[in-house]
Design a protein around this motif. Sequence first.
Motif, short mmCIF file in Angstrom:
data_model
loop_
_atom_site.label_atom_id
_atom_site.label_comp_id
_atom_site.label_asym_id
_atom_site.label_seq_id
_atom_site.Cartn_x
_atom_site.Cartn_y
_atom_site.Cartn_z
N SER A 38 8.27 -7.10 0.99
CA SER A 38 6.82 -7.15 0.86
C SER A 38 6.17 -5.92 0.24
O SER A 38 5.05 -6.02 -0.27
CB SER A 38 6.17 -7.40 2.23
OG SER A 38 6.34 -6.28 3.08
N ARG A 68 5.24 -3.27 -2.40
CA ARG A 68 5.25 -3.03 -3.84
C ARG A 68 4.80 -1.59 -4.08
O ARG A 68 3.62 -1.29 -3.94
CB ARG A 68 4.27 -3.97 -4.55
CG ARG A 68 4.53 -5.45 -4.35
CD ARG A 68 3.38 -6.23 -4.97
NE ARG A 68 3.58 -7.67 -4.87
CZ ARG A 68 2.66 -8.56 -5.25
NH1 ARG A 68 1.50 -8.12 -5.76
NH2 ARG A 68 2.88 -9.85 -5.14
N GLN A 69 5.73 -0.73 -4.41
CA GLN A 69 5.31 0.64 -4.68
C GLN A 69 5.96 1.15 -5.97
O GLN A 69 7.14 0.87 -6.23
CB GLN A 69 5.64 1.57 -3.52
CG GLN A 69 7.08 1.73 -3.14
CD GLN A 69 7.25 2.70 -1.98
OE1 GLN A 69 6.35 3.45 -1.62
NE2 GLN A 69 8.42 2.68 -1.37
N GLN A 126 0.88 0.54 2.75
CA GLN A 126 0.42 -0.57 1.93
C GLN A 126 -0.65 -1.37 2.65
O GLN A 126 -1.64 -1.82 2.04
CB GLN A 126 1.59 -1.48 1.56
CG GLN A 126 1.18 -2.66 0.69
CD GLN A 126 2.37 -3.47 0.20
OE1 GLN A 126 2.81 -3.33 -0.93
NE2 GLN A 126 2.91 -4.34 1.06
#
Length: 219
Positions: free
Chosen positions: A19, A21-22, A49
């Motif tokens: 899950s 997103r970086q 996040q």
Amino acid sequence: MSNLLDINQNLHSYIVDSSVRQPEALAKLYSTTLTYPDSQMVTMPDQAQFIGFLLKLINAKKVIEVGVYTGYCTSWIAMALPENGKVIAIDRDERWYGIGQECWRELGVESKIDLRTGEAIDILSELKSSSQAGQFDAVFIDADKSNYDNYYEIALRLVRQKGLIIFDNMLWSGKVADPDKNDLSTRSLRDLTYKIKNDDRVDFSLITVADGVGLAIKR
């Protein structure tokens, strides 16, 4: 009563892998931070996040962060803000957050971050006294636990109506639920949680993300 889910290391790794997103620069900063002393202070990727997600939900433009460390969560906050947004990032120890500045430049968010070094109480009080009361969309508190209540009271003056105050470490590795744990940090967090629960100035929710995230919305 529904069965409580045991968030073990394997499940947490799945949550992050499936899950979060970086950007690569941010992932590198997180990995680097884990090699430093007091690395337990870094915000977990899924939690960081989530904070960014909340800031986007309320269309935040002006945010205060109390406790920067290496600036990992600062990066997430800055990424969540529009181009004209600003996060005032406060920390009394400038040894660590310089590590994050290269990441901020790579992410293109450096101009959104206003670093201020010093005691958070003093800086927050200055903001409150400089016609900025009620001007902020959110405050994220992740610093010395014994001062959380003081930060909360000033934050209530600084955020707008419907503004968000976010508290980290509110479950304190479960110690707050153990009546035999009565050190200053544990007592401070426990007392503050019950205080906010009964505080009619806010709506409050305590959730089991990472080490416990408290969410207060100013009425």
